[in-house]
Design a protein around this motif. Structure first.
Motif, PDB file in Angstrom:
ATOM      1  N   ALA A 116       7.753 -20.855  22.034  1.00 36.26           N
ATOM      2  CA  ALA A 116       8.264 -22.227  22.192  1.00 36.26           C
ATOM      3  C   ALA A 116       7.179 -23.284  21.982  1.00 36.26           C
ATOM      4  O   ALA A 116       7.303 -24.411  22.471  1.00 36.26           O
ATOM      5  CB  ALA A 116       8.931 -22.420  23.552  1.00 36.26           C
ATOM      6  N   ASN A 117       6.127 -22.915  21.261  1.00 32.55           N
ATOM      7  CA  ASN A 117       5.042 -23.878  21.045  1.00 32.55           C
ATOM      8  C   ASN A 117       5.514 -25.124  20.285  1.00 32.55           C
ATOM      9  O   ASN A 117       5.038 -26.227  20.538  1.00 32.55           O
ATOM     10  CB  ASN A 117       3.897 -23.204  20.282  1.00 32.55           C
ATOM     11  N   CYS A 118       6.470 -24.952  19.368  1.00 33.01           N
ATOM     12  CA  CYS A 118       6.995 -26.112  18.627  1.00 33.01           C
ATOM     13  C   CYS A 118       7.706 -27.074  19.584  1.00 33.01           C
ATOM     14  O   CYS A 118       7.506 -28.287  19.515  1.00 33.01           O
ATOM     15  CB  CYS A 118       7.914 -25.669  17.487  1.00 33.01           C
ATOM     16  N   CYS A 119       8.513 -26.527  20.486  1.00 32.19           N
ATOM     17  CA  CYS A 119       9.255 -27.370  21.440  1.00 32.19           C
ATOM     18  C   CYS A 119       8.301 -28.033  22.446  1.00 32.19           C
ATOM     19  O   CYS A 119       8.583 -29.103  22.963  1.00 32.19           O
ATOM     20  CB  CYS A 119      10.269 -26.551  22.210  1.00 32.19           C
ATOM     21  N   LYS A 120       7.179 -27.354  22.725  1.00 33.40           N
ATOM     22  CA  LYS A 120       6.242 -27.888  23.717  1.00 33.40           C
ATOM     23  C   LYS A 120       5.307 -28.940  23.130  1.00 33.40           C
ATOM     24  O   LYS A 120       4.866 -29.839  23.831  1.00 33.40           O
ATOM     25  CB  LYS A 120       5.380 -26.747  24.280  1.00 33.40           C
ATOM     26  N   THR A 121       4.983 -28.814  21.854  1.00 31.92           N
ATOM     27  CA  THR A 121       3.905 -29.652  21.323  1.00 31.92           C
ATOM     28  C   THR A 121       4.305 -30.640  20.230  1.00 31.92           C
ATOM     29  O   THR A 121       3.570 -31.587  19.977  1.00 31.92           O
ATOM     30  CB  THR A 121       2.766 -28.779  20.760  1.00 31.92           C
ATOM     31  N   THR A 122       5.429 -30.421  19.551  1.00 34.10           N
ATOM     32  CA  THR A 122       5.763 -31.348  18.458  1.00 34.10           C
ATOM     33  C   THR A 122       7.131 -32.010  18.642  1.00 34.10           C
ATOM     34  O   THR A 122       7.221 -33.215  18.731  1.00 34.10           O
ATOM     35  CB  THR A 122       5.711 -30.658  17.074  1.00 34.10           C
ATOM     36  N   GLY A 123       8.172 -31.187  18.717  1.00 34.53           N
ATOM     37  CA  GLY A 123       9.510 -31.775  18.853  1.00 34.53           C
ATOM     38  C   GLY A 123      10.036 -32.246  17.511  1.00 34.53           C
ATOM     39  O   GLY A 123       9.263 -32.512  16.589  1.00 34.53           O
TER      40      GLY A 123
END
Ligand code: SF4
Ligand code: SF4
Length: 174
Positions: free
Chosen positions: A65-72
């Motif tokens: 979930a790094n995309c959801c945590k850091t970029t959006g």
């Protein structure tokens, strides 16, 4: 070009070093993509689909979930209509509560990690999530050679993109 290939495992310690690994490969990847744009193989769409499918067969996004945590994502009007309806809100209420306009004039999240990310990394609005979330990380996009700048930006964010690009350089030397 000589490359050293390094595929990473999707675990937290490895996620922590993803940014450094990506930085180490930045110049090499940029050169590779510059060549790709000049010498695009005819079957690139098929190659990318295979690389994407193989990586995501072994990638568990719920442990990342790094995309959801850091970029959006950015939110299109259709996304706003669909998600606000799902949340039983008026589109403007949804905008006021969750979104802001960024420097490119796009609607993006007010806060990160994404408000709709649960503690177990599941998405509260998965079935109606933004198009950008559904399509991320775009490594199976047709005419991949046209989005290499986006891919370069996504390598430090997404371990799957990092691995796909590493595998791509190995399978498709230019
Ligand atoms: S798409 Fe990439 S960054 Fe997002 S959860 Fe999956 S592996 Fe992680
Ligand atoms: S809407 Fe869902 S998939 Fe998209 S960034 Fe937020 S939690 Fe992740």
């Amino acid at each position: 070009m000589q490359f050293i290939y390094q595929i990473i495992e999707l675990t937290n310690p490895q996620l922590n070093i993803l940014q450094k690994l990506a930085k180490d490969k930045q110049v090499e990847n940029k050169k590779y993509f510059d060549k790709l744009k000049k010498k695009t193989p005819k079957n690139l769409d098929y190659i990318m689909q295979d690389l994407h499918d193989a990586e995501f067969k072994k990638t568990d996004c719920l442990s990342c979930a790094n995309c959801c945590k850091t970029t959006g994502p950015l939110f299109t009007s259709a996304d706003i209509e669909r998600i606000s309806k799902h949340l039983r809100q008026k589109p403007q209420q949804f905008i006021d509560q969750y979104l802001r306009i960024d420097e490119d004039n796009d609607y993006v999240l007010q806060k990160l990690p994404c408000t709709f990310l649960d503690t177990d990394n599941a998405c509260f609005i998965y079935d109606v999530r933004p198009k950008a979330c559904r399509e991320f990380p775009h490594t199976d996009r047709k005419k991949f050679q046209q989005i290499t700048n986006i891919t370069l930006k996504n390598i430090p964010v997404c371990p799957a993109v990092y691995n796909i690009v590493e595998e791509m350089k190995r399978k498709l030397p230019l």
